[in-house]
Design an enzyme around this catalytic site. Structure first.
Site, PDB file in Angstrom:
ATOM      1  N   HIS A  78       6.838 -70.970  68.001  1.00  0.00           N
ATOM      2  CA  HIS A  78       6.670 -70.106  69.167  1.00  0.00           C
ATOM      3  C   HIS A  78       5.532 -70.627  70.026  1.00  0.00           C
ATOM      4  O   HIS A  78       4.688 -71.400  69.567  1.00  0.00           O
ATOM      5  CB  HIS A  78       6.492 -68.637  68.789  1.00  0.00           C
ATOM      6  CG  HIS A  78       5.270 -68.294  68.004  1.00  0.00           C
ATOM      7  ND1 HIS A  78       4.044 -68.069  68.588  1.00  0.00           N
ATOM      8  CD2 HIS A  78       5.084 -68.108  66.672  1.00  0.00           C
ATOM      9  CE1 HIS A  78       3.158 -67.755  67.652  1.00  0.00           C
ATOM     10  NE2 HIS A  78       3.771 -67.778  66.474  1.00  0.00           N
ATOM     11  N   ASP A  80       3.785 -68.457  72.410  1.00  0.00           N
ATOM     12  CA  ASP A  80       2.867 -67.417  72.879  1.00  0.00           C
ATOM     13  C   ASP A  80       1.764 -67.177  71.861  1.00  0.00           C
ATOM     14  O   ASP A  80       1.889 -67.536  70.695  1.00  0.00           O
ATOM     15  CB  ASP A  80       3.615 -66.110  73.183  1.00  0.00           C
ATOM     16  CG  ASP A  80       4.318 -65.520  71.963  1.00  0.00           C
ATOM     17  OD1 ASP A  80       4.826 -66.281  71.118  1.00  0.00           O
ATOM     18  OD2 ASP A  80       4.374 -64.278  71.860  1.00  0.00           O
ATOM     19  N   ASP A 110      -1.995 -70.611  64.501  1.00  0.00           N
ATOM     20  CA  ASP A 110      -0.868 -69.662  64.555  1.00  0.00           C
ATOM     21  C   ASP A 110      -0.221 -69.721  65.927  1.00  0.00           C
ATOM     22  O   ASP A 110      -0.654 -69.064  66.848  1.00  0.00           O
ATOM     23  CB  ASP A 110      -1.291 -68.229  64.260  1.00  0.00           C
ATOM     24  CG  ASP A 110      -0.114 -67.260  64.406  1.00  0.00           C
ATOM     25  OD1 ASP A 110       1.038 -67.683  64.218  1.00  0.00           O
ATOM     26  OD2 ASP A 110      -0.343 -66.091  64.720  1.00  0.00           O
ATOM     27  N   GLU A 145       7.125 -64.254  70.429  1.00  0.00           N
ATOM     28  CA  GLU A 145       7.065 -63.992  68.988  1.00  0.00           C
ATOM     29  C   GLU A 145       5.980 -62.971  68.665  1.00  0.00           C
ATOM     30  O   GLU A 145       6.132 -62.177  67.744  1.00  0.00           O
ATOM     31  CB  GLU A 145       6.810 -65.299  68.223  1.00  0.00           C
ATOM     32  CG  GLU A 145       6.882 -65.165  66.717  1.00  0.00           C
ATOM     33  CD  GLU A 145       5.594 -64.707  66.048  1.00  0.00           C
ATOM     34  OE1 GLU A 145       5.640 -64.283  64.884  1.00  0.00           O
ATOM     35  OE2 GLU A 145       4.512 -64.755  66.691  1.00  0.00           O
ATOM     36  N   GLU A 146       4.905 -62.984  69.413  1.00  0.00           N
ATOM     37  CA  GLU A 146       3.764 -62.110  69.117  1.00  0.00           C
ATOM     38  C   GLU A 146       4.017 -60.645  69.461  1.00  0.00           C
ATOM     39  O   GLU A 146       3.204 -59.785  69.132  1.00  0.00           O
ATOM     40  CB  GLU A 146       2.506 -62.614  69.837  1.00  0.00           C
ATOM     41  CG  GLU A 146       2.043 -63.997  69.403  1.00  0.00           C
ATOM     42  CD  GLU A 146       1.551 -64.070  67.965  1.00  0.00           C
ATOM     43  OE1 GLU A 146       1.513 -63.049  67.251  1.00  0.00           O
ATOM     44  OE2 GLU A 146       1.210 -65.186  67.536  1.00  0.00           O
TER      45      GLU A 146
END
Length: 178
Positions: A78, A80, A110, A145-146
């Site tokens: 991802h 974001d 992350d 994703e977040e």
């Protein structure tokens, strides 16, 4: 990993961090198009771009395998990151500075690091530097994703399953699809 691939991964990671694709959960946040542009430039080949909301882009590339009966694999990262309070950071969270042997910045662990590393390996297949794998190999850099994936993985699986349905997925966690 070769020194060249390591250096490419670090440079791509730095670029992804500097894109500051901060997702606060609102439709207007994220700006993942910045990282789609970065990855498109890096690959040098236009992929499929999904954009369910303005600026909320995800990027898909596929390398066809040599054996139609072989399992397919999706590398999914991802682009974001969660919001940041800059005054609690000792370094610029979007500076992507290298210090003490590490790249510092929001998303460095992350999961922009994995998104970058997957891209570096995938590019070798996409450009033909490495022979095609037996099964199809896909690279998907998703938005949102977040904040539950509404504008990223969820949107793509609901609207383009025929393009992303695979036997195996490697992401933050590896698992066979349901």
């Amino acid at each position: 990993m070769s020194d060249v691939m390591r250096d490419e991964t670090v440079q791509l990671l730095q670029a992804l961090i500097r894109n500051a694709c901060v997702n606060d959960g609102t439709v207007a946040s994220g700006h993942e198009y910045r990282s789609v542009e970065t990855l498109t430039d890096y690959f040098g080949i236009q992929g499929t771009v999904f954009e369910p909301q303005p600026g909320r882009q995800s990027l898909l590339h596929r390398v066809a395998g040599t054996d139609p009966s072989a399992p397919s694999l999706l590398l999914m990262g991802h682009t974001d990151v969660v919001p940041v309070t800059t005054d609690t950071w000792s370094r610029d969270p979007f500076g992507a500075e290298i210090a003490d042997g590490f790249v510092w910045g929001r998303g460095a662990i992350d999961m922009l690091n994995v998104t970058a590393a997957m891209a570096v390996v995938f590019k070798r297949y996409l450009t033909g530097e490495l022979a095609p794998p037996p099964g199809d190999l896909l690279y998907l850099a998703v938005a949102d994703e977040e904040a539950a994936g509404m504008y990223g993985a969820r949107y793509i699986t609901e609207h383009a399953w025929d393009q992303v349905g695979v036997d195996y997925v490697l992401t933050e966690i590896a698992y066979p699809p349901i």
